[in-house]
Enzyme design. Structure first.
Site, PDB file in Angstrom:
ATOM      1  N   SER A   2       0.826  -1.202   0.000  1.00  0.00           N
ATOM      2  CA  SER A   2       0.000   0.000   0.000  1.00  0.00           C
ATOM      3  C   SER A   2       0.866   1.261   0.000  1.00  0.00           C
ATOM      4  O   SER A   2       1.711   1.437  -0.875  1.00  0.00           O
ATOM      5  CB  SER A   2      -0.947  -0.043   1.206  1.00  0.00           C
ATOM      6  OG  SER A   2      -1.900   0.986   1.148  1.00  0.00           O
ATOM      7  N   ASP A  27      -9.228  -3.358  -5.892  1.00  0.00           N
ATOM      8  CA  ASP A  27      -9.115  -4.382  -4.850  1.00  0.00           C
ATOM      9  C   ASP A  27      -9.967  -4.064  -3.629  1.00  0.00           C
ATOM     10  O   ASP A  27      -9.735  -4.594  -2.553  1.00  0.00           O
ATOM     11  CB  ASP A  27      -7.653  -4.565  -4.435  1.00  0.00           C
ATOM     12  CG  ASP A  27      -7.049  -3.324  -3.781  1.00  0.00           C
ATOM     13  OD1 ASP A  27      -7.769  -2.309  -3.641  1.00  0.00           O
ATOM     14  OD2 ASP A  27      -5.855  -3.361  -3.421  1.00  0.00           O
ATOM     15  N   HIS A  40      -7.678  -5.596  -0.423  1.00  0.00           N
ATOM     16  CA  HIS A  40      -6.482  -4.762  -0.287  1.00  0.00           C
ATOM     17  C   HIS A  40      -5.609  -5.165   0.902  1.00  0.00           C
ATOM     18  O   HIS A  40      -4.378  -5.191   0.791  1.00  0.00           O
ATOM     19  CB  HIS A  40      -6.898  -3.297  -0.145  1.00  0.00           C
ATOM     20  CG  HIS A  40      -5.746  -2.343  -0.074  1.00  0.00           C
ATOM     21  ND1 HIS A  40      -4.921  -2.099  -1.149  1.00  0.00           N
ATOM     22  CD2 HIS A  40      -5.263  -1.589   0.951  1.00  0.00           C
ATOM     23  CE1 HIS A  40      -3.991  -1.226  -0.800  1.00  0.00           C
ATOM     24  NE2 HIS A  40      -4.175  -0.903   0.471  1.00  0.00           N
TER      25      HIS A  40
END
Length: 688
Positions: A295, A595, A646
């Site tokens: 991320s 996602d 995610h």
């Protein structure tokens, strides 16, 4: 006077007869109407009557029972003997005196509790789902073992934060986690104002406010689990341990994700420590290092790559906090630092080009997760943690501003279309409008509401934020696109550009490999419909011509609020009342591909197209892209082995296999794999 009886005439008799006939015909009709009305009322009552399982008599005891069950689910057998001491400690912290209870032998309870936990299927345990160490065992059976040292860089909100404040009001939770762990839940519930004050950063300096000091936790446990039972990196660490990884060749690099990247080095020396750690692993293990980032951690890695690989970045015009790079006793980086130290870089669900939900959070403190709650949950959230409070908190975290969308209309679309529009998308529902308005959702006298592209929306959001936020964003980040190769090289000396892959080039490291791994198949918020309401006081007063200095140093001259503080700004919020399934609009949020958190364009466009171009990848570093389809098992919490959410992707079998193959020297087995149209979308971006 004598009374005489009047004889009835034939006319009177006829009228009486007619009235009698009417009464005999009307009375039954009225009676039928009353009966019918009574039946309708009874039917309506039965129809509107809630079933028993939706009544308070059922929900209240059920909630208590469920809460107790969830609480005991986290109790380990060895903790049973300590329950009384823990309850006493908790009571004393609130000045509650409990009577001394007699000593009770709880060994039998411990035995029964152990037996009960062992009878629960693995897939329903919070920490376990039956796949622990499985990927590692498969790799070990193939004869694979630890080859390269591994460094893990977590994403935003993944790292636990601890309070180091010694001010009297903060001492009760000294060294306690204010982010992550059950202590955070306790503080948010019972001491919300103090918790918000601890978590917020100073809006001017972007550092700790007065009397508050919060730091990132250290070690592998800092991001293994957010709270007990909610794993983050623990699955990957478990599988790496099976193939002979431990604290000697595995390092997790936690950081305070609230800080801007500049302040991350200024306050904590984060990039210095990360550089030293990588160099130490390289020297001790005599192998280059594999770095895996998740991320926002991908933006953190890009910063250190640019920072350490460019000789231009060693310019003496930069603040003294970066002078360590120049000194041979400290940084000693150079243009080939990445080439000499990094074997492979694994980008896991990287937020390369920003996140749309960050824009909504900065504007109104909202996102899909808040507007799609049921009415009861939304009411509780608003009463307990209002939009205004969330908005203020988000804006104080300068680190989250690194996820501001990048590339402008060239990447995210214009007034007519966007690269990731559906083939049958109409002009009115194109993702090119990041923020749109319905005529019914604006005031009749509001003539300023118009649909906005990403560039328009960025400017509009800044107009509705305080001056301190505007200055923070301008001094720390740049979100454009640079196509001139000479300017790209000059950008290596501008720290505002380092987190934007469209404004800096990858390091010159021809032997390094990059793997982009992310999920696809879960609907993701892509753009928004907003509503506007009444006027309110504005927070964004620009500096006036005769601004008054509010601080003694005279460095921050801002215009105080005028004596007549007129409400000149309209309130804005996501139009949660509007949905359109045909256009994939749910509660004012237009859904796209991704996602579940990050849009597909941000996840994959740089990997399949941007970094394939020499201006952004001068060394021609090979890029391998693997898309993992989102196929969760509905019977397993958090989706099981094939989820690509995610966060939950960190526990998926596909990602764990890729990380272990790269770490054990079998990265050559990984090939491009696509399940989306990202290559077609990326070709529609205006790269040139």
């Amino acid at each position: 006077m004598a009374l005489s009886k009047r004889n009835r005439t034939s006319k009177d008799q006829q009228e009486t007869s007619n009235q009698a006939d009417e009464s005999t015909t009307v009375t039954p009709h009225r009676s039928d109407s009353k009966d019918q009305l009574r039946h309708e009322v009874d039917a309506l009552k039965k129809k509107t009557q809630r079933p028993f399982y939706r009544t308070g008599r059922f929900l209240f005891p059920f909630g208590i029972s469920l809460g107790l069950l969830l609480g005991f689910a986290f109790v380990e057998p060895q903790d049973i003997h300590e329950l009384h001491a823990q309850v006493t400690t908790l009571a004393n912290s609130y000045d509650i005196n409990l009577p001394q209870l007699p000593e009770i032998d709880l060994s039998r309870v411990e035995i029964e509790w152990t037996r009960f936990r062992s009878s629960i299927p693995e897939v329903w345990k919070f920490n376990n789902d039956g796949r622990e160490f499985q990927v590692g065992e498969n790799m070990k059976n193939r004869g694979l073992s630890a080859e390269y040292p591994v460094v893990l860089v977590p994403g935003i909100i993944s790292t636990a934060l601890e309070s180091w404040s010694t001010a009297p009001e903060y001492r009760p939770f000294f060294r306690e986690k204010v982010w992550g762990g059950f202590n955070m839940l306790s503080q948010v519930t019972f001491n919300k104002e103090r918790w918000i004050a601890a978590m917020m950063l100073d809006p001017v300096t972007g550092l700790d406010p007065e009397d508050s000091k919060v730091r990132a936790a250290e070690g592998l446990d800092a991001a293994s689990s957010l709270i007990q039972g909610y794993w983050v990196w623990s699955k990957i660490i478990e599988n790496l341990a099976v193939v002979n990884y431990d604290t000697n060749n595995l390092y997790l690099a936690p950081y305070d994700w609230r800080l801007s990247f500049y302040n991350l080095e200024e306050r904590d020396g984060y990039f210095s420590k990360l550089k030293y750690t990588i160099e130490s692993l390289r020297k001790r293990q005599r192998k280059k290092v594999v770095v895996a980032a998740h991320s926002m951690g991908c933006s953190v890695l890009l910063v250190i790559f640019v920072r350490l690989s460019s000789p231009d970045s060693l310019s003496s015009s930069y603040p003294s906090s970066f002078k360590w790079v120049e000194s041979p006793d400290h940084g000693n980086g150079g243009s080939d630092w990445v080439e000499r130290h990094i074997e492979s870089y694994i980008s896991i669900a990287g937020t390369h080009l920003g996140v749309a939900k960050a824009m909504a959070a900065f504007l109104s403190g909202e996102m899909k997760d808040t507007v799609q709650m049921n009415p009861a949950g939304a009411y509780v959230l608003e009463r307990f943690f209002s939009r205004k409070e969330r908005q203020t908190l988000f804006r104080s975290w300068a680190g989250s501003a690194s996820m501001w969308i990048k590339g402008g209309n060239a990447v995210w679309g214009n007034d007519t279309h966007a690269p990731d529009d559906d083939c049958d998308a109409t002009h009115s529902h194109s993702h090119g409008h990041l923020i749109s308005f319905r005529p019914d959702a604006t005031a009749p006298d509001d003539k300023s509401s118009k649909n906005m592209t990403s560039v328009d929306a960025s400017d509009w959001i800044l107009e509705h934020t305080p001056v301190t936020f505007q200055k923070m964003l301008e001094s720390n980040y740049s979100n454009g696109i640079e196509r001139d190769e000479k300017q790209l090289k000059r950008n290596n000396a501008d720290h505002r550009k380092w987190s934007n892959p469209l404004e800096v080039s990858l390091p010159y490291a021809p032997s390094m490999k990059i793997y982009c791994v992310y999920g696809h198949g879960k609907e993701t918020e892509r753009s928004y419909l907003y509503a506007r309401g009444q006027y309110s006081q504005s927070e964004s007063f620009p500096d006036a011509e005769n601004a008054k200095c509010l601080d003694s140093a005279g460095e921050n001259c801002t215009n105080p609020r005028p004596p007549l503080d007129m409400p000149l700004e309209r309130l804005s919020w996501i139009d949660a009342a509007y949905s359109n399934e045909t256009a994939k609009i749910r509660n004012g949020v237009k859904m796209g591909e991704g996602d579940g958190t990050v849009s597909l364009l941000s996840l994959g466009a740089m990997c399949v197209e941007g970094w394939k171009r020499k201006r952004w990848n001068p060394a021609g570093i090979p890029i391998t892209t693997v898309e993992l389809p989102h196929r969760p098992n509905p019977t397993i919490p958090r989706g099981g082995a094939n989820t690509s959410d995610h966060v939950d992707i960190l526990g998926s079998t596909g990602l764990n296999e890729i990380i272990l193959k790269v770490a054990t020297g079998a990265g050559h087995e990984i090939q491009d794999s696509f399940v989306s149209n990202i290559r077609e979308y990326a070709q529609k971006i205006q790269w040139d």
